[in-house]
Motif scaffolding. Structure first.
Motif, PDB file in Angstrom:
ATOM      1  N   PHE A  18      20.429 -29.711 -40.452  1.00  0.00           N
ATOM      2  CA  PHE A  18      19.921 -29.032 -39.260  1.00  0.00           C
ATOM      3  C   PHE A  18      19.475 -27.607 -39.614  1.00  0.00           C
ATOM      4  CE2 PHE A  18      20.907 -26.274 -35.590  1.00  0.00           C
ATOM      5  CZ  PHE A  18      20.096 -26.833 -34.631  1.00  0.00           C
ATOM      6  N   ASN A  19      20.290 -26.900 -40.357  1.00  0.00           N
ATOM      7  CA  ASN A  19      19.958 -25.532 -40.766  1.00  0.00           C
ATOM      8  C   ASN A  19      18.687 -25.478 -41.604  1.00  0.00           C
ATOM      9  OD1 ASN A  19      22.080 -24.153 -39.500  1.00  0.00           O
ATOM     10  ND2 ASN A  19      23.456 -24.405 -41.254  1.00  0.00           N
ATOM     11  N   GLU A  20      18.403 -26.544 -42.352  1.00  0.00           N
ATOM     12  CA  GLU A  20      17.251 -26.568 -43.258  1.00  0.00           C
ATOM     13  C   GLU A  20      15.963 -27.064 -42.612  1.00  0.00           C
ATOM     14  OE1 GLU A  20      18.806 -28.994 -46.397  1.00  0.00           O
ATOM     15  OE2 GLU A  20      20.205 -27.440 -47.054  1.00  0.00           O
ATOM     16  N   LEU A  21      16.012 -27.555 -41.387  1.00  0.00           N
ATOM     17  CA  LEU A  21      14.814 -28.044 -40.709  1.00  0.00           C
ATOM     18  C   LEU A  21      13.798 -26.918 -40.522  1.00  0.00           C
ATOM     19  CD1 LEU A  21      16.420 -30.134 -37.814  1.00  0.00           C
ATOM     20  CD2 LEU A  21      15.145 -31.056 -39.770  1.00  0.00           C
ATOM     21  N   ALA A  45      16.401 -20.129 -33.746  1.00  0.00           N
ATOM     22  CA  ALA A  45      16.230 -18.826 -34.392  1.00  0.00           C
ATOM     23  C   ALA A  45      17.538 -18.260 -34.931  1.00  0.00           C
ATOM     24  CB  ALA A  45      15.605 -17.838 -33.404  1.00  0.00           C
ATOM     25  N   GLU A  46      18.664 -18.746 -34.428  1.00  0.00           N
ATOM     26  CA  GLU A  46      19.977 -18.249 -34.859  1.00  0.00           C
ATOM     27  C   GLU A  46      20.432 -18.853 -36.187  1.00  0.00           C
ATOM     28  OE1 GLU A  46      22.212 -16.065 -33.231  1.00  0.00           O
ATOM     29  OE2 GLU A  46      20.598 -15.580 -31.847  1.00  0.00           O
ATOM     30  N   ARG A  47      19.763 -19.889 -36.656  1.00  0.00           N
ATOM     31  CA  ARG A  47      20.176 -20.534 -37.905  1.00  0.00           C
ATOM     32  C   ARG A  47      20.068 -19.572 -39.065  1.00  0.00           C
ATOM     33  NH1 ARG A  47      16.282 -25.001 -38.842  1.00  0.00           N
ATOM     34  NH2 ARG A  47      14.922 -23.439 -38.025  1.00  0.00           N
ATOM     35  N   GLN A  53      31.265 -25.341 -35.163  1.00  0.00           N
ATOM     36  CA  GLN A  53      31.806 -24.585 -34.029  1.00  0.00           C
ATOM     37  C   GLN A  53      30.946 -23.359 -33.730  1.00  0.00           C
ATOM     38  OE1 GLN A  53      34.513 -25.791 -32.167  1.00  0.00           O
ATOM     39  NE2 GLN A  53      33.569 -24.332 -30.758  1.00  0.00           N
ATOM     40  N   GLU A  54      30.442 -22.716 -34.762  1.00  0.00           N
ATOM     41  CA  GLU A  54      29.567 -21.559 -34.542  1.00  0.00           C
ATOM     42  C   GLU A  54      28.310 -21.980 -33.789  1.00  0.00           C
ATOM     43  OE1 GLU A  54      27.223 -17.992 -36.924  1.00  0.00           O
ATOM     44  OE2 GLU A  54      28.055 -19.653 -38.090  1.00  0.00           O
ATOM     45  N   LEU A  55      27.740 -23.114 -34.156  1.00  0.00           N
ATOM     46  CA  LEU A  55      26.569 -23.634 -33.432  1.00  0.00           C
ATOM     47  C   LEU A  55      26.910 -23.857 -31.962  1.00  0.00           C
ATOM     48  CD1 LEU A  55      23.808 -25.009 -32.957  1.00  0.00           C
ATOM     49  CD2 LEU A  55      24.792 -27.083 -33.971  1.00  0.00           C
ATOM     50  N   LEU A  56      28.015 -24.528 -31.693  1.00  0.00           N
ATOM     51  CA  LEU A  56      28.396 -24.819 -30.311  1.00  0.00           C
ATOM     52  C   LEU A  56      28.636 -23.540 -29.514  1.00  0.00           C
ATOM     53  CD1 LEU A  56      30.862 -27.791 -30.908  1.00  0.00           C
ATOM     54  CD2 LEU A  56      28.465 -27.899 -30.185  1.00  0.00           C
ATOM     55  N   ASP A  57      29.348 -22.611 -30.108  1.00  0.00           N
ATOM     56  CA  ASP A  57      29.649 -21.358 -29.404  1.00  0.00           C
ATOM     57  C   ASP A  57      28.382 -20.560 -29.116  1.00  0.00           C
ATOM     58  OD1 ASP A  57      32.335 -22.057 -29.473  1.00  0.00           O
ATOM     59  OD2 ASP A  57      32.806 -20.719 -31.145  1.00  0.00           O
ATOM     60  N   ARG A  58      27.509 -20.486 -30.097  1.00  0.00           N
ATOM     61  CA  ARG A  58      26.278 -19.712 -29.899  1.00  0.00           C
ATOM     62  C   ARG A  58      25.363 -20.406 -28.892  1.00  0.00           C
ATOM     63  NH1 ARG A  58      24.587 -15.356 -28.591  1.00  0.00           N
ATOM     64  NH2 ARG A  58      22.617 -14.671 -29.447  1.00  0.00           N
ATOM     65  N   ALA A  59      25.330 -21.729 -28.924  1.00  0.00           N
ATOM     66  CA  ALA A  59      24.530 -22.479 -27.946  1.00  0.00           C
ATOM     67  C   ALA A  59      25.026 -22.189 -26.533  1.00  0.00           C
ATOM     68  CB  ALA A  59      24.595 -23.972 -28.251  1.00  0.00           C
TER      69      ALA A  59
END
Length: 181
Positions: A18-21, A45-47, A53-59
């Motif tokens: 996902f981060n590399e897309l 843009a946050e990647r 968990q960081e993805l979920l929290d930031r989302a």
């Protein structure tokens, strides 16, 4: 059940993918989770995210920042509870409604219409396999909310749905499949 209950370290490999897309591909995947283009672009843009968990929290944080118009865009991606879902995610989430008693489905339709007349948007609830009678009872209770309270409630429900879909995306071995699931 909390939507992040099944978050496990197995999502790490998918998170790396996902981060590399590309940005466009990432936004496309995120739009399958939430129909707000603003939210999808901001999350992309946050990647890179260090862990799921960081993805979920930031989302979640980015969802809180959306304007009411942007929330309405997100709501546009959700069919009415009890209607035939138009995507695999909604069908899975509303699975508890399929096969429900016809009288309960009719009541859902009636209360959905009354809800939309009162609040001006679709009734949104984290359905995730809940039975139709439970979803109907929640809908009846929420009819007593004032518009401001209901907007706060629907943001909480939208965050639960987004988390669940993001987790499913991270748990799906093929990223393309995760976008449509």
């Amino acid at each position: 059940m909390r939507p992040d209950e099944h978050l496990d370290p197995g999502g790490r490999g998918q998170l790396d993918r996902f981060n590399e897309l590309t940005t466009d591909a990432c936004v496309e995947r995120l739009l399958a989770c939430c129909s707000s283009p603003t939210w999808a672009r901001r999350v992309a843009a946050e990647r890179p995210f260090a862990d799921p968990q960081e993805l979920l929290d930031r989302a979640d944080e980015l969802l809180l920042e959306l304007t009411e118009t942007e929330i309405d865009q997100a709501l546009a991606g959700h069919p009415r509870i009890g209607d035939r879902p138009d995507n695999a995610s909604s069908a899975r989430e509303q699975s508890g409604v399929s096969g429900a008693d016809a009288a309960v489905v009719e009541e859902l339709k009636k209360y959905n219409a009354a809800y939309e007349d009162k609040f001006g948007h679709v009734y949104l609830v984290f359905a995730n396999g809940r039975p139709a009678d439970e979803l109907l009872e929640i809908l009846r209770e929420r009819m007593d909310n004032d518009p401001a309270t209901e907007r706060r409630v629907l943001r909480v429900e939208l965050a639960k749905i987004n988390r669940s879909r993001l987790i499913r995306m991270l748990r799906t071995p093929d990223t393309d499949e995760g976008a449509s699931a």
